[in-house]
Write a protein that holds these residues in place. Structure first.
Motif, PDB file in Angstrom:
ATOM      1  N   VAL A   6       0.861  -1.183   0.000  1.00  0.00           N
ATOM      2  CA  VAL A   6       0.000   0.000   0.000  1.00  0.00           C
ATOM      3  C   VAL A   6       0.893   1.228   0.000  1.00  0.00           C
ATOM      4  CG1 VAL A   6      -1.672   1.376   1.301  1.00  0.00           C
ATOM      5  CG2 VAL A   6      -1.939  -1.106   1.197  1.00  0.00           C
ATOM      6  N   CYS A   7       0.567   2.212  -0.834  1.00  0.00           N
ATOM      7  CA  CYS A   7       1.262   3.496  -0.858  1.00  0.00           C
ATOM      8  C   CYS A   7       0.285   4.572  -0.396  1.00  0.00           C
ATOM      9  CB  CYS A   7       1.771   3.821  -2.260  1.00  0.00           C
ATOM     10  SG  CYS A   7       2.997   2.660  -2.907  1.00  0.00           S
ATOM     11  N   LEU A   8       0.663   5.317   0.636  1.00  0.00           N
ATOM     12  CA  LEU A   8      -0.170   6.394   1.157  1.00  0.00           C
ATOM     13  C   LEU A   8       0.412   7.736   0.735  1.00  0.00           C
ATOM     14  CD1 LEU A   8      -0.913   5.168   4.808  1.00  0.00           C
ATOM     15  CD2 LEU A   8      -2.233   4.754   2.715  1.00  0.00           C
ATOM     16  N   ARG A   9      -0.371   8.517   0.011  1.00  0.00           N
ATOM     17  CA  ARG A   9       0.064   9.834  -0.447  1.00  0.00           C
ATOM     18  C   ARG A   9      -0.453  10.898   0.514  1.00  0.00           C
ATOM     19  NH1 ARG A   9      -1.390   8.851  -6.898  1.00  0.00           N
ATOM     20  NH2 ARG A   9       0.508   7.638  -7.393  1.00  0.00           N
ATOM     21  N   TYR A  10       0.450  11.404   1.376  1.00  0.00           N
ATOM     22  CA  TYR A  10       0.065  12.403   2.364  1.00  0.00           C
ATOM     23  C   TYR A  10      -0.118  13.766   1.713  1.00  0.00           C
ATOM     24  CZ  TYR A  10       2.924   9.264   5.390  1.00  0.00           C
ATOM     25  OH  TYR A  10       3.516   8.214   6.024  1.00  0.00           O
ATOM     26  N   PHE A  11      -1.085  14.521   2.255  1.00  0.00           N
ATOM     27  CA  PHE A  11      -1.177  15.926   1.919  1.00  0.00           C
ATOM     28  C   PHE A  11      -0.470  16.722   3.036  1.00  0.00           C
ATOM     29  CE2 PHE A  11      -3.439  14.217  -1.455  1.00  0.00           C
ATOM     30  CZ  PHE A  11      -3.676  15.199  -2.400  1.00  0.00           C
ATOM     31  N   ALA A  67      -4.718  -6.267  -1.722  1.00  0.00           N
ATOM     32  CA  ALA A  67      -4.134  -4.938  -1.565  1.00  0.00           C
ATOM     33  C   ALA A  67      -2.828  -4.822  -2.330  1.00  0.00           C
ATOM     34  CB  ALA A  67      -3.905  -4.661  -0.079  1.00  0.00           C
ATOM     35  N   GLY A  68      -2.689  -5.590  -3.401  1.00  0.00           N
ATOM     36  CA  GLY A  68      -1.418  -5.721  -4.092  1.00  0.00           C
ATOM     37  C   GLY A  68      -0.754  -4.429  -4.474  1.00  0.00           C
ATOM     38  N   ASP A  69      -1.484  -3.493  -5.026  1.00  0.00           N
ATOM     39  CA  ASP A  69      -0.854  -2.239  -5.440  1.00  0.00           C
ATOM     40  C   ASP A  69      -1.755  -1.050  -5.103  1.00  0.00           C
ATOM     41  OD1 ASP A  69      -2.857  -2.670  -7.239  1.00  0.00           O
ATOM     42  OD2 ASP A  69      -1.653  -2.316  -9.039  1.00  0.00           O
ATOM     43  N   LEU A  70      -2.348  -1.094  -3.932  1.00  0.00           N
ATOM     44  CA  LEU A  70      -3.288  -0.056  -3.528  1.00  0.00           C
ATOM     45  C   LEU A  70      -2.552   1.253  -3.243  1.00  0.00           C
ATOM     46  CD1 LEU A  70      -6.238   0.594  -2.790  1.00  0.00           C
ATOM     47  CD2 LEU A  70      -5.720  -0.138  -0.449  1.00  0.00           C
ATOM     48  N   THR A  71      -3.062   2.345  -3.819  1.00  0.00           N
ATOM     49  CA  THR A  71      -2.536   3.684  -3.598  1.00  0.00           C
ATOM     50  C   THR A  71      -3.670   4.559  -3.094  1.00  0.00           C
ATOM     51  OG1 THR A  71      -0.905   3.426  -5.361  1.00  0.00           O
ATOM     52  CG2 THR A  71      -1.416   5.669  -4.668  1.00  0.00           C
ATOM     53  N   VAL A  72      -3.420   5.291  -1.993  1.00  0.00           N
ATOM     54  CA  VAL A  72      -4.506   6.026  -1.334  1.00  0.00           C
ATOM     55  C   VAL A  72      -4.049   7.418  -0.922  1.00  0.00           C
ATOM     56  CG1 VAL A  72      -6.197   5.972   0.547  1.00  0.00           C
ATOM     57  CG2 VAL A  72      -5.348   3.826  -0.398  1.00  0.00           C
TER      58      VAL A  72
END
Length: 323
Positions: A164-169, A242-247
């Motif tokens: 999982v990749c989490l893109r923070y603001f 959740a193999g390549d989930l980006t959120v």
């Protein structure tokens, strides 16, 4: 499961470590202490001092602690510094990640959570930034985060690792004064610093196409961000798809720079008029997240508002910068 949190003694890392430990997760922190503070970590979380670029140390930590999942937050993260030192940023942010992924794959780790950034988007001209908005970073920091996402996904596919990749603001606030951000790199502590030095806050540009002419950003309380990590880690632990989930991790609400400075004035009692200076290169008029995927995929929503961010950050600032 046992989670290794890299950068675990940092501002964000310590919040994540505490949130996960308080929720009953087994956690070990790794930090080179270039920006981390050991006292931020709860007593039940062991701290290993070292770098993600040290392959032998990583192998030893993963084996000795029986690590089954990694939360990777350790990285250099200052935009201006990345422009001045691009090789260092690529070496530490991408090279360190590659070393960590190789060690994790070798140890049979099957869960990997990556700390990414809204900087991967660059300056898109959209009302809400979704995870499908094209990525076009405008500085080396954002480039290293995007390259990191590519590497995490590729390693996950090659080694059967759910990612999982989490893109923070824009992160602000503190869950407790001891955990507050001690750097002066983000807008809230930058304004505090100006006020503490008896100087007016600065606004860089008031002629943007926004209601009050100043840039609009999406601010997220660091405690909400930590809870998002816990939700993502548990999603990974469940073994779901959740193999390549980006959120995106944001509130989905925009606040202008002038509005934020007004709130800071109300909280601190220092309502002096800000100085307006010229625009900074690369600043987008608006950058606000769509939070729909976070709600749908992780069951997570931000719960804290801007005033709570500022109030908690101010308490931390006064602890770390006594008069």
């Amino acid at each position: 499961m046992t989670w290794l949190i890299t950068g675990g003694a940092g501002y964000i890392g310590a919040h994540v470590a505490r949130a996960m430990a308080d929720a009953g997760e087994r956690v070990v922190a790794l930090d080179d202490l270039s920006a981390g503070v050991p006292e931020r970590l709860p007593a039940q979380v062991p701290l290993v001092t070292g770098s993600t670029m040290d392959a032998e140390l990583l192998k030893r930590v993963l084996a000795e602690h029986g690590v089954t999942g990694v939360v990777h937050l350790a990285a250099r993260k200052q935009v201006a510094e990345s422009v001045a030192q691009p090789m260092r940023y690529y070496r530490e942010n991408v090279g360190g990640l590659a070393t960590l992924l190789e060690a994790a794959a070798g140890a049979g780790v099957e869960r990997f959570l990556f700390s990414s950034s809204a900087a991967v988007y660059g300056n898109p001209d959209v009302d809400l930034i979704t995870e499908d908005t094209p990525c076009a970073p405008v500085n080396p920091y954002g480039e290293t985060k995007l390259a990191g996402e590519w590497l995490v996904r590729a390693a996950g596919q090659a080694h059967g690792m759910a990612t999982v990749c989490l893109r923070y603001f824009n992160v602000a606030g503190a869950a407790a004064p001891l955990l507050a951000d001690t750097g002066v790199f983000n807008i809230v502590p930058m304004v505090f610093d100006r006020l503490t030095r008896d100087e007016a806050p600065r606004i860089f540009g008031d002629d943007y196409p926004t209601p009050d002419g100043t840039c609009i950003r999406d601010y997220i309380h660091v405690a909400d961000l930590a809870e998002a990590h816990l939700a993502a880690a548990r999603r990974l632990a469940e073994g779901g798809p959740a193999g390549d989930l980006t959120v995106n991790i944001g509130r989905g609400e925009g606040v202008s720079v002038r509005e934020l400075i007004t709130v800071i004035g109300e909280v601190t009692g220092d309502r002096r008029t800000p100085l307006v200076e010229g625009r900074r290169p690369g600043d987008a008029p608006r950058a606000v997240a769509s939070a729909a995927r976070a709600a749908g995929e992780l069951g997570w929503r931000a719960r804290r508002g801007v005033r709570e961010m500022v109030e908690s950050a101010w308490q931390g600032w006064r602890l770390h910068h006594p008069e």
